[in-house]
Design an enzyme around this catalytic site. Sequence first.
Site, mmCIF file in Angstrom:
data_model
loop_
_atom_site.group_PDB
_atom_site.id
_atom_site.type_symbol
_atom_site.label_atom_id
_atom_site.label_comp_id
_atom_site.label_asym_id
_atom_site.label_seq_id
_atom_site.Cartn_x
_atom_site.Cartn_y
_atom_site.Cartn_z
ATOM 1 N N ARG A 130 0.836 -1.203 0.000
ATOM 2 C CA ARG A 130 0.000 0.000 0.000
ATOM 3 C C ARG A 130 0.869 1.249 0.000
ATOM 4 O O ARG A 130 0.375 2.342 -0.257
ATOM 5 C CB ARG A 130 -0.920 0.013 1.230
ATOM 6 N N HIS A 131 2.146 1.078 0.317
ATOM 7 C CA HIS A 131 3.061 2.234 0.319
ATOM 8 C C HIS A 131 3.459 2.510 -1.126
ATOM 9 O O HIS A 131 4.440 1.998 -1.640
ATOM 10 C CB HIS A 131 4.240 1.968 1.269
ATOM 11 N N ARG A 170 1.889 -16.870 -11.031
ATOM 12 C CA ARG A 170 1.406 -17.311 -12.350
ATOM 13 C C ARG A 170 2.477 -18.136 -13.044
ATOM 14 O O ARG A 170 2.174 -18.998 -13.852
ATOM 15 C CB ARG A 170 1.093 -16.107 -13.248
ATOM 16 N N ARG A 202 -2.972 -21.743 -7.682
ATOM 17 C CA ARG A 202 -2.560 -20.919 -6.525
ATOM 18 C C ARG A 202 -3.737 -20.316 -5.766
ATOM 19 O O ARG A 202 -3.572 -19.865 -4.638
ATOM 20 C CB ARG A 202 -1.625 -19.805 -6.979
ATOM 21 N N ASN A 255 12.574 5.665 -1.534
ATOM 22 C CA ASN A 255 13.463 6.749 -1.080
ATOM 23 C C ASN A 255 13.298 6.991 0.419
ATOM 24 O O ASN A 255 12.337 6.514 1.042
ATOM 25 C CB ASN A 255 13.296 8.009 -1.945
ATOM 26 N N ARG A 311 12.520 9.534 2.248
ATOM 27 C CA ARG A 311 11.315 10.219 2.745
ATOM 28 C C ARG A 311 10.156 9.227 2.899
ATOM 29 O O ARG A 311 9.478 9.189 3.919
ATOM 30 C CB ARG A 311 10.918 11.329 1.763
ATOM 31 N N ASN A 325 8.071 7.494 6.177
ATOM 32 C CA ASN A 325 6.609 7.381 6.281
ATOM 33 C C ASN A 325 6.210 5.940 6.638
ATOM 34 O O ASN A 325 5.353 5.698 7.494
ATOM 35 C CB ASN A 325 5.982 7.811 4.944
ATOM 36 N N ARG A 372 4.347 1.909 10.285
ATOM 37 C CA ARG A 372 4.407 0.456 10.476
ATOM 38 C C ARG A 372 5.281 0.024 11.646
ATOM 39 O O ARG A 372 5.165 -1.124 12.086
ATOM 40 C CB ARG A 372 4.900 -0.224 9.194
HETATM 41 C C1 LIG Z 1 -2.735 1.178 11.347
HETATM 42 C C2 LIG Z 1 -3.132 1.224 9.902
HETATM 43 C C3 LIG Z 1 -4.413 0.846 9.522
HETATM 44 C C4 LIG Z 1 -4.789 0.872 8.176
HETATM 45 N N1 LIG Z 1 -6.053 0.475 7.841
HETATM 46 C C5 LIG Z 1 -6.430 0.480 6.542
HETATM 47 C C6 LIG Z 1 -7.725 0.032 6.147
HETATM 48 O O1 LIG Z 1 -8.549 -0.350 6.966
HETATM 49 N N2 LIG Z 1 -8.040 0.030 4.828
HETATM 50 C C7 LIG Z 1 -7.165 0.481 3.873
HETATM 51 O O2 LIG Z 1 -7.498 0.475 2.693
HETATM 52 N N3 LIG Z 1 -5.920 0.892 4.215
HETATM 53 C C8 LIG Z 1 -5.531 0.901 5.504
HETATM 54 N N4 LIG Z 1 -4.272 1.301 5.849
HETATM 55 C C9 LIG Z 1 -3.334 1.717 4.784
HETATM 56 C C10 LIG Z 1 -3.212 3.251 4.739
HETATM 57 O O3 LIG Z 1 -4.472 3.860 4.427
HETATM 58 C C11 LIG Z 1 -2.177 3.666 3.676
HETATM 59 O O4 LIG Z 1 -2.612 3.233 2.397
HETATM 60 C C12 LIG Z 1 -0.810 3.041 3.924
HETATM 61 O O5 LIG Z 1 -0.459 3.160 5.281
HETATM 62 C C13 LIG Z 1 0.247 3.744 3.057
HETATM 63 O O6 LIG Z 1 0.425 5.037 3.555
HETATM 64 P P1 LIG Z 1 0.624 6.275 2.613
HETATM 65 O O7 LIG Z 1 -0.531 6.471 1.686
HETATM 66 O O8 LIG Z 1 0.999 7.457 3.486
HETATM 67 O O9 LIG Z 1 1.950 5.824 1.790
HETATM 68 P P2 LIG Z 1 2.298 6.025 0.262
HETATM 69 O O10 LIG Z 1 1.277 5.410 -0.596
HETATM 70 O O11 LIG Z 1 3.718 5.578 0.111
HETATM 71 O O12 LIG Z 1 2.189 7.583 0.071
HETATM 72 C C14 LIG Z 1 3.133 8.451 0.719
HETATM 73 C C15 LIG Z 1 2.535 9.852 0.719
HETATM 74 O O13 LIG Z 1 2.394 10.312 -0.633
HETATM 75 C C16 LIG Z 1 1.177 11.049 -0.744
HETATM 76 N N5 LIG Z 1 0.311 10.356 -1.690
HETATM 77 C C17 LIG Z 1 0.473 9.102 -2.198
HETATM 78 N N6 LIG Z 1 -0.498 8.833 -3.068
HETATM 79 C C18 LIG Z 1 -1.308 9.903 -3.100
HETATM 80 C C19 LIG Z 1 -2.505 10.210 -3.784
HETATM 81 N N7 LIG Z 1 -3.103 9.360 -4.615
HETATM 82 N N8 LIG Z 1 -3.053 11.408 -3.588
HETATM 83 C C20 LIG Z 1 -2.505 12.311 -2.760
HETATM 84 N N9 LIG Z 1 -1.377 12.082 -2.043
HETATM 85 C C21 LIG Z 1 -0.789 10.894 -2.226
HETATM 86 C C22 LIG Z 1 0.569 11.146 0.648
HETATM 87 O O14 LIG Z 1 1.059 12.297 1.275
HETATM 88 C C23 LIG Z 1 1.124 9.924 1.330
HETATM 89 O O15 LIG Z 1 1.188 10.019 2.750
HETATM 90 C C24 LIG Z 1 -3.867 1.285 7.181
HETATM 91 C C25 LIG Z 1 -2.582 1.669 7.577
HETATM 92 C C26 LIG Z 1 -2.198 1.639 8.907
HETATM 93 C C27 LIG Z 1 -0.802 2.052 9.285
#
Ligand SMILES: Cc1cc2nc3c(=O)[nH]c(=O)nc-3n(C[C@H](O)[C@H](O)[C@H](O)COP(=O)(O)OP(=O)(O)OC[C@H]3O[C@@H](n4cnc5c(N)ncnc54)[C@H](O)[C@@H]3O)c2cc1C
Length: 196
Positions: A54-55, A66, A130, A146, A148, A152, A157
């Site tokens: 998700r990051h 696959r 699978r 990177n 930064r 995050n 995490r």
């Molecule tokens: C405790 C916990 C519970 C969570 N629960 C859920 C859940 O129930 N369901 C779920 O789907 N996810 C969940 N997540 C995942 C969470 O919503 C984030 O997707 C994940 O932690 C990645 O974080 P991020 O978006 O900051 O990181 P990255 O995707 O690496 O993004 C880094 C930063 O870039 C910017 N950025 C990235 N993409 C965009 C964009 N499209 N638009 C604007 N700015 C952007 C933001 O500033 C973001 O903080 C959870 C995470 C944690 C830690």
Amino acid sequence: VSNDIEPEAASKGPESDERLIRYLMRNGHGSVFEHSVFRFFVKAPIFVAREWIRHRISSTNEVSGRYAILKNEFYVPDHVRVPHPTNKQQSVRDDSFPAEILELIEGASAASFREYEALLSMGVAREMARILLPVNTYTKWWWTINCRSLLNFLMLRNAPTAMWEIVQYAEVIEGMFVERMPVTHAAFVEAGRRAP
Ligand SMILES: Cc1cc2nc3c(=O)[nH]c(=O)nc-3n(C[C@H](O)[C@H](O)[C@H](O)COP(=O)(O)OP(=O)(O)OC[C@H]3O[C@@H](n4cnc5c(N)ncnc54)[C@H](O)[C@@H]3O)c2cc1C
């Protein structure tokens, strides 16, 4: 940083650089931290990988089920957790549960792998066989990120609200980060572990 370069690009000495890094971190000048890059090869259960990828501000390439036959390797926890009484995002270890719970996880996972291997031996495509496998199956991927974005990741995490299994990995990654970027890490901690 070499001093045989343009003066604007040169280090002004360790103390001045450290002061600047702390200032930038404190004041959220995050783009400066995008120039250092880390690459990892990670092996983790699919349910951990699912949270991990998700990051989005990172690059990932994962071994594909696959094309590759997935190894009979799955994660079995060594403890049971129950929901936290007040915080929905947390769970707490509860050692009052019988060991059978963990044996149940192990048995069900082993059975899935047996069926997976049976389908493969019948000639079913890997991409189809699978779908029997559980989310505790190990997967592997390259991950390039990177500094930064890695901060995050560590903020989110390596935190009490994150899932225990991903915290185990985040702790190890944070240890690697400290070794390579101790000044930036100290500035991150000083800023309350808030990524810039
Ligand atoms: C405790 C916990 C519970 C969570 N629960 C859920 C859940 O129930 N369901 C779920 O789907 N996810 C969940 N997540 C995942 C969470 O919503 C984030 O997707 C994940 O932690 C990645 O974080 P991020 O978006 O900051 O990181 P990255 O995707 O690496 O993004 C880094 C930063 O870039 C910017 N950025 C990235 N993409 C965009 C964009 N499209 N638009 C604007 N700015 C952007 C933001 O500033 C973001 O903080 C959870 C995470 C944690 C830690």
